[in-house]
Design a protein around this motif. Structure first.
Motif, PDB file in Angstrom:
ATOM      1  N   GLN A 198     -34.271  -1.529   9.377  1.00 10.57           N
ATOM      2  CA  GLN A 198     -33.882  -3.080   9.732  1.00 10.57           C
ATOM      3  C   GLN A 198     -33.064  -2.727   8.753  1.00 10.57           C
ATOM      4  N   THR A 199     -31.810  -3.241   8.605  1.00  7.06           N
ATOM      5  CA  THR A 199     -30.782  -2.779   8.768  1.00  7.06           C
ATOM      6  C   THR A 199     -29.250  -4.708   7.782  1.00  7.06           C
ATOM      7  N   SER A 200     -29.730  -4.110   6.986  1.00 10.60           N
ATOM      8  CA  SER A 200     -29.000  -5.743   6.271  1.00 10.60           C
ATOM      9  C   SER A 200     -27.337  -6.103   6.079  1.00 10.60           C
ATOM     10  N   GLY A 201     -26.781  -7.768   5.720  1.00 11.36           N
ATOM     11  CA  GLY A 201     -25.717  -7.480   6.446  1.00 11.36           C
ATOM     12  C   GLY A 201     -25.222  -8.104   5.182  1.00 11.36           C
ATOM     13  N   GLU A 202     -26.162  -7.819   4.096  1.00 15.07           N
ATOM     14  CA  GLU A 202     -25.661  -8.283   2.716  1.00 15.07           C
ATOM     15  C   GLU A 202     -25.997  -6.789   1.575  1.00 15.07           C
ATOM     16  N   LYS A 203     -25.283  -6.667   0.769  1.00 18.36           N
ATOM     17  CA  LYS A 203     -25.291  -6.058  -1.019  1.00 18.36           C
ATOM     18  C   LYS A 203     -26.891  -6.637  -1.495  1.00 18.36           C
ATOM     19  N   ALA A 204     -27.422  -5.884  -1.623  1.00 15.47           N
ATOM     20  CA  ALA A 204     -28.201  -6.164  -2.891  1.00 15.47           C
ATOM     21  C   ALA A 204     -29.029  -5.434  -3.695  1.00 15.47           C
ATOM     22  N   SER A 205     -29.951  -5.440  -4.607  1.00 17.39           N
ATOM     23  CA  SER A 205     -29.962  -4.713  -5.457  1.00 17.39           C
ATOM     24  C   SER A 205     -31.139  -3.632  -4.906  1.00 17.39           C
ATOM     25  N   ILE A 206     -31.542  -2.273  -5.492  1.00 16.91           N
ATOM     26  CA  ILE A 206     -32.020  -1.865  -4.706  1.00 16.91           C
ATOM     27  C   ILE A 206     -33.309  -1.579  -4.275  1.00 16.91           C
ATOM     28  N   GLN A 207     -33.660  -2.923  -5.254  1.00 13.62           N
ATOM     29  CA  GLN A 207     -34.991  -3.221  -5.055  1.00 13.62           C
ATOM     30  C   GLN A 207     -35.708  -3.922  -4.234  1.00 13.62           C
ATOM     31  N   LEU A 219     -21.673  -3.767   6.379  1.00 13.47           N
ATOM     32  CA  LEU A 219     -20.683  -4.109   5.285  1.00 13.47           C
ATOM     33  C   LEU A 219     -19.146  -3.928   6.118  1.00 13.47           C
ATOM     34  N   HIS A 220     -18.844  -4.976   5.685  1.00 17.91           N
ATOM     35  CA  HIS A 220     -17.357  -4.794   5.702  1.00 17.91           C
ATOM     36  C   HIS A 220     -17.028  -3.805   5.122  1.00 17.91           C
ATOM     37  N   TYR A 221     -15.702  -2.778   5.093  1.00 16.90           N
ATOM     38  CA  TYR A 221     -15.417  -1.868   5.014  1.00 16.90           C
ATOM     39  C   TYR A 221     -14.637  -2.280   3.026  1.00 16.90           C
ATOM     40  N   SER A 222     -14.165  -3.615   3.240  1.00 16.45           N
ATOM     41  CA  SER A 222     -13.643  -3.578   2.103  1.00 16.45           C
ATOM     42  C   SER A 222     -14.014  -4.407   0.945  1.00 16.45           C
ATOM     43  N   THR A 223     -15.463  -4.122   0.919  1.00 13.09           N
ATOM     44  CA  THR A 223     -16.450  -4.427  -0.071  1.00 13.09           C
ATOM     45  C   THR A 223     -16.919  -3.391  -0.386  1.00 13.09           C
ATOM     46  N   MET A 224     -17.026  -2.658  -0.188  1.00 12.20           N
ATOM     47  CA  MET A 224     -17.816  -0.957  -0.653  1.00 12.20           C
ATOM     48  C   MET A 224     -17.241  -0.266  -1.350  1.00 12.20           C
ATOM     49  N   SER A 225     -17.197   0.725  -2.389  1.00  9.24           N
ATOM     50  CA  SER A 225     -16.573   1.620  -2.516  1.00  9.24           C
ATOM     51  C   SER A 225     -17.622   3.094  -3.294  1.00  9.24           C
ATOM     52  N   GLN A 226     -17.133   3.841  -3.307  1.00 11.15           N
ATOM     53  CA  GLN A 226     -17.810   5.695  -3.095  1.00 11.15           C
ATOM     54  C   GLN A 226     -18.794   5.819  -4.128  1.00 11.15           C
ATOM     55  N   GLN A 227     -18.479   5.127  -5.398  1.00 15.45           N
ATOM     56  CA  GLN A 227     -19.903   4.664  -6.008  1.00 15.45           C
ATOM     57  C   GLN A 227     -20.977   4.450  -5.119  1.00 15.45           C
ATOM     58  N   GLN A 228     -20.853   2.857  -4.587  1.00 16.85           N
ATOM     59  CA  GLN A 228     -22.036   2.140  -4.462  1.00 16.85           C
ATOM     60  C   GLN A 228     -22.714   3.006  -3.196  1.00 16.85           C
ATOM     61  N   ILE A 229     -21.805   3.308  -2.025  1.00  9.28           N
ATOM     62  CA  ILE A 229     -22.371   4.025  -1.289  1.00  9.28           C
ATOM     63  C   ILE A 229     -22.701   5.378  -1.205  1.00  9.28           C
ATOM     64  N   ARG A 230     -22.443   5.885  -2.389  1.00  9.85           N
ATOM     65  CA  ARG A 230     -23.325   7.211  -3.230  1.00  9.85           C
ATOM     66  C   ARG A 230     -24.577   5.987  -3.840  1.00  9.85           C
ATOM     67  N   LYS A 231     -24.061   5.785  -4.600  1.00 15.11           N
ATOM     68  CA  LYS A 231     -25.987   4.673  -5.298  1.00 15.11           C
ATOM     69  C   LYS A 231     -27.117   4.330  -3.912  1.00 15.11           C
ATOM     70  N   TYR A 232     -26.178   3.823  -2.715  1.00  9.85           N
ATOM     71  CA  TYR A 232     -27.476   3.271  -1.781  1.00  9.85           C
ATOM     72  C   TYR A 232     -28.029   4.671  -1.191  1.00  9.85           C
ATOM     73  N   GLN A 233     -27.341   6.117  -1.582  1.00  5.95           N
ATOM     74  CA  GLN A 233     -27.602   6.978  -0.596  1.00  5.95           C
ATOM     75  C   GLN A 233     -28.401   7.611  -1.402  1.00  5.95           C
ATOM     76  N   SER A 234     -28.225   7.920  -2.905  1.00  5.82           N
ATOM     77  CA  SER A 234     -29.697   7.701  -3.643  1.00  5.82           C
ATOM     78  C   SER A 234     -30.939   7.808  -3.067  1.00  5.82           C
ATOM     79  N   VAL A 235     -31.421   6.875  -2.600  1.00  6.66           N
ATOM     80  CA  VAL A 235     -32.987   5.756  -2.631  1.00  6.66           C
ATOM     81  C   VAL A 235     -32.759   5.593  -0.668  1.00  6.66           C
ATOM     82  N   ASN A 236     -31.682   6.566   0.026  1.00  5.59           N
ATOM     83  CA  ASN A 236     -31.747   7.118   1.115  1.00  5.59           C
ATOM     84  C   ASN A 236     -31.945   5.661   2.001  1.00  5.59           C
ATOM     85  N   ILE A 237     -30.822   4.527   1.708  1.00  4.43           N
ATOM     86  CA  ILE A 237     -30.071   4.254   2.535  1.00  4.43           C
ATOM     87  C   ILE A 237     -28.949   3.997   2.619  1.00  4.43           C
ATOM     88  N   SER A 238     -28.405   4.281   3.893  1.00  5.21           N
ATOM     89  CA  SER A 238     -27.047   4.741   4.802  1.00  5.21           C
ATOM     90  C   SER A 238     -26.560   3.597   4.801  1.00  5.21           C
TER      91      SER A 238
END
Length: 368
Positions: A198-207, A219-238
């Motif tokens: 399951q893949t989402s095209g929109e950002k949302a809360s981890i919950q 997501l489009h590259y301009s909508t993400m930051s290194q911090q956000q990528i790390r946050k999602y990666q911490s819960v196994n969302i690539s």
């Protein structure tokens, strides 16, 4: 995301895997079997496309809502060029050529670099079905990612297009290779085929993402930051970022920790072995310190140069002393634009000429 790539030594992660945007559209007509095969040959780990349902229920590949741009529909069906692509039957779609436009328009300026055999193959491409696309991915072990367009109102499959698509997927590929992007009826899709990623095209809360069984963000590259990528990666969302085709932008995504990128230029990005402008924080600080020192030196040098020139002092030992009226005077530039005083005289014949009492004659300045 920032440039350059600043990482502590040993902290750089693996390079993002490459997903071919509509295949390899710089090497073949987009969304054709040839395009996807070229993407695999160039090193793509995934294939991205767009799926539409024909009027008789066959899922096929088409990005635009109409067939005008990427087929010869204007020649075959001249009165139907503005009709939605999903209103054509599969038999009608098979009559269309999906490669000639690529050779004539050369959208990326790459046609001249293709061999004659590749150009001939490109010219003979047709509109592929979803089944044909999945067979390429299944045979080569590639991931697939696609947008699914809902047919317009009145279409026979406007309510059942998702089930129709799922049936084709289950018949032609392992579901675990599919990144399921459509958000409609996601719970139903998860229940029918839990192996889909399951893949989402929109950002949302981890919950919210975990409740929807999301394992990847697209997501489009301009909508993400290194911090956000790390946050999602911490819960196994690539994270997959699109559309990244320039090497410098690819290396920024790499440094930011993106898991994959969708690209038009797989054949270019696959050859990049390390990020461009990769440096440690210490090297980055040193670069700016040296830049500041050099800048300060140049500013001081320019200031001293003008100070010596204004005072008319010699610049080095043995140089001749300059004076205010000398060749290095601060007035030299100004005097070069006007007549020298020594070259100005008054015409004597005007001195003796009678003049009107109300309008005195003024001396005329002439240049000898």
């Amino acid at each position: 995301m920032y440039s350059p790539c600043i990482k502590e030594a040993g902290t750089l992660g693996p390079a993002p895997t490459l997903i071919g945007h509509r295949g390899a559209p710089m090497l073949a007509p987009e969304n054709t079997v040839m395009s996807f095969e070229k993407a695999v040959e160039a090193g793509g780990e995934g294939l991205e496309t767009d799926v539409t349902i024909s009027y008789d229920g066959v899922p096929f590949l088409m990005h635009d809502s109409t067939l005008k741009r990427t087929t010869n529909v204007a020649e075959v069906f001249p009165n139907r060029t503005h009709i939605d692509a999903s209103m054509f039957t599969w038999a009608e779609l098979q009559q269309l050529n999906a490669g000639g436009w690529f050779l004539s328009r050369d959208p990326f300026g790459t046609v001249s670099s293709l061999s004659e055999s590749d150009q001939s193959q490109a010219h003979n491409q047709s509109v592929p079905s979803l089944a044909q696309f999945l067979e390429v991915a299944a045979r080569t072990g590639r991931l697939v990612l696609f947008d699914l367009r809902r047919p317009p109102y009145g279409h026979p499959y406007s309510q059942s297009y998702i089930n129709t698509t799922l049936q084709v997927i289950q018949a032609h590929i392992n579901s675990s290779q599919v990144l399921w992007l459509p958000s409609e009826d996601r719970d139903l899709v998860q229940a029918v085929d839990p192996q889909l990623q399951q893949t989402s095209g929109e950002k949302a809360s981890i919950q919210e993402l975990t409740d929807d069984h999301i394992t990847r963000l697209n997501l489009h590259y301009s909508t993400m930051s290194q911090q956000q990528i790390r946050k999602y990666q911490s819960v196994n969302i690539s994270t997959n970022l699109y559309v990244i085709s320039q090497p410098w932008l690819y290396t920024l995504a790499w440094c930011a920790g993106a898991h994959s990128v969708t690209t038009n230029s797989i054949h270019i990005l696959s050859s990049i072995n390390k990020p461009l402008f990769l440096m440690t924080p210490e090297e980055y600080s040193l670069m700016w310190i040296l830049t500041d020192v050099v800048s300060a030196f140049l500013i001081i040098a320019v200031f001293i140069f003008h100070w010596w020139r204004e005072r008319g002092l010699p610049f080095w030992s043995g140089s001749r002393q300059t004076h205010e009226n000398g060749p290095y005077s601060k007035f030299r530039t100004e005097l070069s634009d006007v007549w020298s005083i020594s070259s100005v005289n008054v015409r004597p014949d005007l001195r003796s000429a009678p003049s009107s009492p109300s309008t005195p004659h003024l001396p005329t300045i002439t240049e000898e």
